[in-house]
Design a protein around this motif. Structure first.
Motif, PDB file in Angstrom:
ATOM      1  N   MET A 132       0.948  -1.215  -0.009  1.00  0.00           N
ATOM      2  CA  MET A 132      -0.074  -0.023  -0.071  1.00  0.00           C
ATOM      3  C   MET A 132       0.818   1.276   0.260  1.00  0.00           C
ATOM      4  O   MET A 132       1.842   1.281   0.720  1.00  0.00           O
ATOM      5  N   VAL A 133       0.474   2.405  -0.764  1.00  0.00           N
ATOM      6  CA  VAL A 133       0.903   3.597  -0.869  1.00  0.00           C
ATOM      7  C   VAL A 133       0.088   4.445  -0.178  1.00  0.00           C
ATOM      8  O   VAL A 133      -1.117   4.678  -0.514  1.00  0.00           O
ATOM      9  N   GLY A 134       0.080   5.126   0.899  1.00  0.00           N
ATOM     10  CA  GLY A 134      -0.627   6.112   1.827  1.00  0.00           C
ATOM     11  C   GLY A 134      -0.148   7.156   1.304  1.00  0.00           C
ATOM     12  O   GLY A 134       1.053   7.786   1.556  1.00  0.00           O
ATOM     13  N   ILE A 135      -1.039   8.122   0.972  1.00  0.00           N
ATOM     14  CA  ILE A 135      -0.828   9.636   0.596  1.00  0.00           C
ATOM     15  C   ILE A 135      -1.551  10.393   1.559  1.00  0.00           C
ATOM     16  O   ILE A 135      -2.665  10.265   1.731  1.00  0.00           O
ATOM     17  N   CYS A 136      -0.992  11.492   1.773  1.00  0.00           N
ATOM     18  CA  CYS A 136      -1.850  12.489   2.676  1.00  0.00           C
ATOM     19  C   CYS A 136      -1.237  14.013   2.200  1.00  0.00           C
ATOM     20  O   CYS A 136      -0.099  13.894   1.693  1.00  0.00           O
ATOM     21  N   LYS A 137      -1.895  15.030   2.450  1.00  0.00           N
ATOM     22  CA  LYS A 137      -1.413  16.285   2.121  1.00  0.00           C
ATOM     23  C   LYS A 137      -1.678  17.197   3.359  1.00  0.00           C
ATOM     24  O   LYS A 137      -2.473  17.356   4.193  1.00  0.00           O
ATOM     25  N   SER A 142       1.801  17.222  -1.108  1.00  0.00           N
ATOM     26  CA  SER A 142       1.407  15.758  -0.747  1.00  0.00           C
ATOM     27  C   SER A 142       2.810  14.898  -0.239  1.00  0.00           C
ATOM     28  O   SER A 142       3.857  15.155  -0.720  1.00  0.00           O
ATOM     29  N   HIS A 143       2.609  14.009   0.547  1.00  0.00           N
ATOM     30  CA  HIS A 143       3.544  13.146   1.067  1.00  0.00           C
ATOM     31  C   HIS A 143       3.140  11.457   0.874  1.00  0.00           C
ATOM     32  O   HIS A 143       1.823  11.238   0.954  1.00  0.00           O
ATOM     33  N   ALA A 144       3.930  10.672   0.932  1.00  0.00           N
ATOM     34  CA  ALA A 144       3.824   9.292   0.236  1.00  0.00           C
ATOM     35  C   ALA A 144       4.171   8.295   1.383  1.00  0.00           C
ATOM     36  O   ALA A 144       5.700   8.744   1.507  1.00  0.00           O
ATOM     37  N   THR A 146       4.959   4.171   1.732  1.00  0.00           N
ATOM     38  CA  THR A 146       4.857   2.675   1.241  1.00  0.00           C
ATOM     39  C   THR A 146       5.057   1.829   2.440  1.00  0.00           C
ATOM     40  O   THR A 146       5.946   1.799   3.110  1.00  0.00           O
TER      41      THR A 146
END
Ligand SMILES: Nc1ncnc2c1ncn2[C@@H]1O[C@H](COP(=O)(O)OP(=O)(O)OP(=O)(O)O)[C@@H](O)[C@H]1O
Ligand SMILES: Nc1ncnc2c1ncn2[C@@H]1O[C@H](COP(=O)(O)OP(=O)(O)OP(=O)(O)O)[C@@H](O)[C@H]1O
Ligand SMILES: [Mg+2]
Ligand SMILES: [Mg+2]
Lengths: 164, 172, 164, 172
Positions: A132-137, A142-144, A146
């Protein structure tokens, strides 16, 4: 050229029916030339017989039924002419919870022969992924992160090289 | 062929250098809140695969460069690391073995002046070089059936019989 | 006519900004004439400044952000010129779980002044409803069952007349 | 104004006579699996509100009549029961009181021969009668802002400035 097309067409049509039956457990799908036996004349048409209902052209289906038909076609085409990588953005937006799970299962099966990058907002989808790659802003950026599904909490960093 | 990782530098909502991956050779999920930047990751791949700006939801390549109150860089760059693999039996902890020497990378840089430069293994290349290299490895960019963009899935099965031809005839 | 429009326009624009700020907790929206101060000349444009990001025309937003903007506009228009009944089919298809809950909360608030019939596939939405109609299909035929949310399990039959 | 219940007779996927409701005067949810018939409920309301077949996802009114291997009726009918209410304070168990004598019903029947008949309180009426009656009670069918069909919500805020006019100017 016509014979190659028709041979390929038959394989795809057969596989589409098989995939749709599997995905919908009882539904049926037919890929047919508009002009019988002549796909070149006017192209092809997809008809669907959802579970226990009469045959319908695709325009008469519900949003979820159209999605399932489209995905059955994509998987059938992959069987005939595989591509190594697939990108899918919110393919499950119109699906009910049980179909989200079911389609995620099918993607997982297809992923034995191709790499899939799937974006989803549905939790049932993420239960099936390997990584899974989790993305948040934050502050507009944006930051990722894995993460491996089997080792939840173990982040995957390319330079740390684990697990590959 | 598999994508091992992708590096985004000042691309759309990604400020600075962000690495996504190492990916699984099988099923990878991208998740996060609305507007966090998930579809932008797909746009990053389309960008490297030489798709037009219009397909990346922007009118001009310059709009792909990150801009925010804290950061206004001059250019954006995306790098995708590929490798060829051989599947291993299920009891293997990793699941695949990388084919020796098969790793390669494709990059593309876009400037605020709408300029666009491609790189293969960090050496400058043309867009034609890139599409050719990708086709050699099995990624045919002339059709789009390996790509389902947000909001598109319902239309695939509903495509009109004769045109657009991508649907069935185009690729046979 | 122009002055009536401009007065109404100002009320709506103000309410839209308020609704969008509430829904997105930090985002901002502006309804502006294409030609400054003259909505009649070229119509109106909706610009959005999602949370902590620069102002953007609506085409540059993500699917979820567009949905939230649309709903803020619908609620703003309702405030200015209420309608007694609203029908909404899968308005939350593109929303993440937390936005599904948040929009369902807003609909519940709006439902104090209008009747809402909302179709959804997302469980978080059904946690907010006062009454549910469950639909299922057997042998190609749809069946419906109406249930009161407070008395789960108590079906609502019109002829039995309980609860009204 | 509120909808108390709706009765579907041989309409689309609803075979025989099916009653939905009594509804809440506030927030009602319709749920069920894909293809079960949820959007068809909205189509039933559009049908009674005199919308064209095209908006009900069918080309001709005859297609709205239920057909399945077990049942091929000649016509479809939808009846909507309305009532005017007064809100009661929150401690009231019901939440509202029905205005005495304010109940009314609107129906529409469609035949396999594409015929269409309207009824107000079970007496035949014209389509104009129906739209007028609804407008009297606050349902203006000339604009659509009280109706968000499946797949439409993202487009509302994205409507072009000048046309279509429904968006803002049309209803002011
Ligand atoms: N050049 C840019 N600089 C900064 N931010 C940008 C740029 N281009 C796009 N964005 C931002 O990226 C966000 C959209 O990201 P994206 O479409 O990836 O969201 P998403 O995670 O897919 O959301 P959803 O779940 O709603 O589809 C928008 O809010 C937009 O403001
Ligand atoms: N005249 C008819 N007779 C019988 N069945 C019909 C008729 N018209 C439509 N249907 C069926 O109704 C089904 C669609 O129902 P509907 O669009 O309400 O589903 P839905 O519950 O909204 O699904 P989704 O969640 O996927 O949007 C289709 O399978 C179609 O076959
Ligand atoms: Mg997205
Ligand atoms: Mg539906």
């Amino acid at each position: 050229r016509r014979t190659t097309f028709e041979a390929g067409f038959d394989v795809i049509a057969k596989k589409l029916t098989e995939m749709y039956q599997m995905i919908t457990l009882g539904g049926d799908a037919r890929l047919e030339p508009v002009v019988p036996n002549d796909p070149f004349e006017k192209g092809v048409n997809l008809s669907i017989r959802p579970h226990e209902k009469p045959w319908k052209p695709i325009q008469h289906l519900s949003g979820g039924e159209k999605t399932l038909s489209s995905l059955a076609l994509v998987f059938a085409l992959h069987h005939y002419k595989p591509t190594p990588i697939y990108f899918m953005d919110e393919i499950d937006a119109a699906l009910d919870e049980s179909n989200v799970t079911r389609i995620a299962e099918y993607v997982k099966m297809q992923a034995r022969s191709a790499q899939f990058l799937v974006i989803s907002l549905r939790n049932n989808c993420f239960e099936k992924v390997d990584r899974m790659v989790g993305i948040c802003k934050r502050q507009g950026c944006s930051h990722a992160l894995t993460v491996d599904a089997r080792e939840l909490g173990a982040t995957v960093d390319d330079d740390i090289d684990m697990p590959p | 062929l598999m994508i091992r990782k992708v590096t985004l530098e000042n691309f759309k909502s990604y400020s600075g250098k962000k690495i996504l991956g190492t990916f699984s050779h099988r099923m990878n999920g991208i998740l996060g809140p609305n507007g966090s930047g998930k579809s932008n990751v797909l746009d990053a791949f389309l960008f490297v695969f030489a798709k037009k700006a219009r397909k990346i939801r922007m009118n001009r390549v310059a709009e792909l460069v990150h801009h925010s109150s804290s950061s206004q860089p001059d250019s954006a760059k995306v790098t995708v690391d590929f490798q060829e693999i051989v599947d291993m039996p299920d009891d293997d902890p990793v699941g695949y073995r990388v084919v020796e020497g098969s790793e390669f990378r494709i990059s593309r840089r876009a400037g605020k002046d709408n300029s666009s430069t491609y790189y293969i293994n960090d050496r400058q290349a043309t867009m034609a070089n890139v599409t050719h290299a990708l086709r050699q490895h099995g990624i045919d960019l002339t059709h789009n059936r390996f790509l389902i963009l947000q909001g598109e899935v319902e239309q695939i099965a509903a495509m009109k019989p004769k045109a657009p031809n991508d649907h069935d005839e185009g690729f046979l």
